[in-house]
Design an enzyme around this catalytic site. Structure first.
Site, PDB file in Angstrom:
ATOM      1  N   ALA A 107       0.834  -1.205   0.000  1.00  0.00           N
ATOM      2  CA  ALA A 107       0.000   0.000   0.000  1.00  0.00           C
ATOM      3  C   ALA A 107       0.868   1.255   0.000  1.00  0.00           C
ATOM      4  O   ALA A 107       0.604   2.210  -0.739  1.00  0.00           O
ATOM      5  CB  ALA A 107      -0.933  -0.003   1.205  1.00  0.00           C
ATOM      6  N   TYR A 108       1.917   1.239   0.814  1.00  0.00           N
ATOM      7  CA  TYR A 108       2.833   2.384   0.854  1.00  0.00           C
ATOM      8  C   TYR A 108       3.466   2.613  -0.515  1.00  0.00           C
ATOM      9  O   TYR A 108       3.498   3.740  -1.026  1.00  0.00           O
ATOM     10  CB  TYR A 108       3.915   2.145   1.903  1.00  0.00           C
ATOM     11  CG  TYR A 108       4.950   3.237   1.971  1.00  0.00           C
ATOM     12  CD1 TYR A 108       4.763   4.341   2.787  1.00  0.00           C
ATOM     13  CD2 TYR A 108       6.122   3.165   1.217  1.00  0.00           C
ATOM     14  CE1 TYR A 108       5.707   5.354   2.852  1.00  0.00           C
ATOM     15  CE2 TYR A 108       7.072   4.167   1.272  1.00  0.00           C
ATOM     16  CZ  TYR A 108       6.862   5.255   2.090  1.00  0.00           C
ATOM     17  OH  TYR A 108       7.803   6.252   2.142  1.00  0.00           O
ATOM     18  N   GLY A 109       3.977   1.545  -1.127  1.00  0.00           N
ATOM     19  CA  GLY A 109       4.610   1.671  -2.436  1.00  0.00           C
ATOM     20  C   GLY A 109       3.656   2.188  -3.492  1.00  0.00           C
ATOM     21  O   GLY A 109       4.029   2.997  -4.348  1.00  0.00           O
TER      22      GLY A 109
END
Length: 343
Positions: free
Chosen positions: A227-229
């Site tokens: 999700a961060y990426g």
């Protein structure tokens, strides 16, 4: 991370939160850095230039007929700036003689950071306010606060970000963690860019917005924090889209840039130092926030100093620097156990 594909093992950069690396001859596209003496002289001038304003006619501008050229000292706003790289950037701008507004979701951290910075740099150069970038009303209040304290914002740095301090496969990630990451990194960034542009386009001097990238911004996979990426991949796309919108609307006094601090030894990065491979690359490539900020701030300041309105991607950790460090580690064992024990 095109430049790192040849030497980073599969998924290594994703496992340690490594931002894109690309060889670069100049981090700021050849911008000249003003010397400290020159900056002090500019700041000491009387008249309009003491406030950082020098009138300069420009065509178009989305209804703005004239653009006031920026000269130091600059007025700077940094989101997510009570700790880590955001706080380090604030300190470097203050060292250069600029005025800074910091913000955070935590009232306690804002109060503590402002108190410490005022002790070091004086009462009249730094201010802080509580702001949740996910809330439009908070960001509007942030703009009003900055306008009240500094009148203009010359440099706006979107640093606020989160990985919910969670390193696990997506299928094991909670709804709450996903919402934390996506609303902070994507929605919050969009709200901040919107409000920054709306303010800056109506300023005589315009302004510069810097969006901070991260692991995934080059499109490479980020397993264990997918999700961060994904949100960081959207940063580069958003920056390009905003550049195109500004051009289409003939807004000539605002520019949006990307800023890449590389690997910084913050809580965000170190929370992912859980594997042998992650520890290896953190020790080789990471640097403390103050070291990164010491490099980035002069390059950021060089853009308005040179009156440049061209989009710029400023990178701390270039491909050449990464190659050199990896070679030194393999050949000489350099930086082994520098930040975390590998053995």
């Amino acid at each position: 991370m095109a430049a790192t594909a040849a030497y980073l093992p599969l998924r290594a950069q994703a496992q340690v939160g490594l931002a894109p690396l690309r060889p670069s001859g100049s981090a700021a596209a050849g911008a000249r850095l003003p010397g400290r003496t020159a900056r002090r002289r500019l700041a000491a001038r009387g008249g309009p230039e003491a406030a950082g304003i020098r009138a300069e006619a420009v065509p178009g501008g989305g209804g703005v007929a004239r653009r006031a050229a920026m000269v130091p000292p600059y007025n700077v706003l940094i989101t997510g700036s009570t700790k880590g790289i955001g706080y380090a950037l604030a300190k470097e701008f203050l060292k250069a003689g600029d005025n800074v507004v910091i913000c955070s979701r935590s009232a306690e951290r804002v109060e503590s950071a402002v108190t410490d910075l005022k002790k070091e740099f004086g009462e009249q150069h730094v201010w802080g306010i509580v702001c949740d970038v996910r809330e439009g009303k908070d960001v509007k209040a942030l703009v009003d606060f900055a306008r009240d304290k500094m009148k203009y914002i010359d440099i706006w740095i979107n640093n606020a970000g989160s990985n919910a301090y969670s390193y696990k496969p997506l299928v094991e990630t909670s709804d709450e963690a996903l919402m934390e990451v996506i609303t902070t990194n994507t929605l919050g960034l969009m709200i901040c860019c919107r409000e920054a542009i709306n303010m800056m386009r109506n300023q005589p001097r315009g302004g510069h917005i810097f969006n901070i990238d991260g692991a995934g911004s080059d499109g490479r996979p980020t397993p264990r924090f997918a999700a961060y990426g994904a949100t960081k991949r959207s940063v580069v796309h958003l920056t390009k889209s905003l550049q195109a919108e500004l051009q289409m609307n003939e807004v000539n006094n605002v520019m949006v840039h990307n800023l890449s601090p590389g690997m910084v030894t913050t809580d965000l990065l170190m929370s992912g130092a859980t594997t042998k491979q992650a520890k290896f690359f953190i020790n080789i490539l990471a640097e403390p926030a103050n070291v990164v900020a010491d490099y980035l701030v002069p390059n950021i300041r060089a853009i308005p100093t040179n009156q440049s309105m061209k989009p710029t991607y400023i990178r701390f950790l270039t491909g050449l620097k990464a190659y050199s460090r990896i070679f030194s580690r393999i050949a000489f064992g350099a930086r082994r156990n520098k930040y975390v024990a590998e053995d």
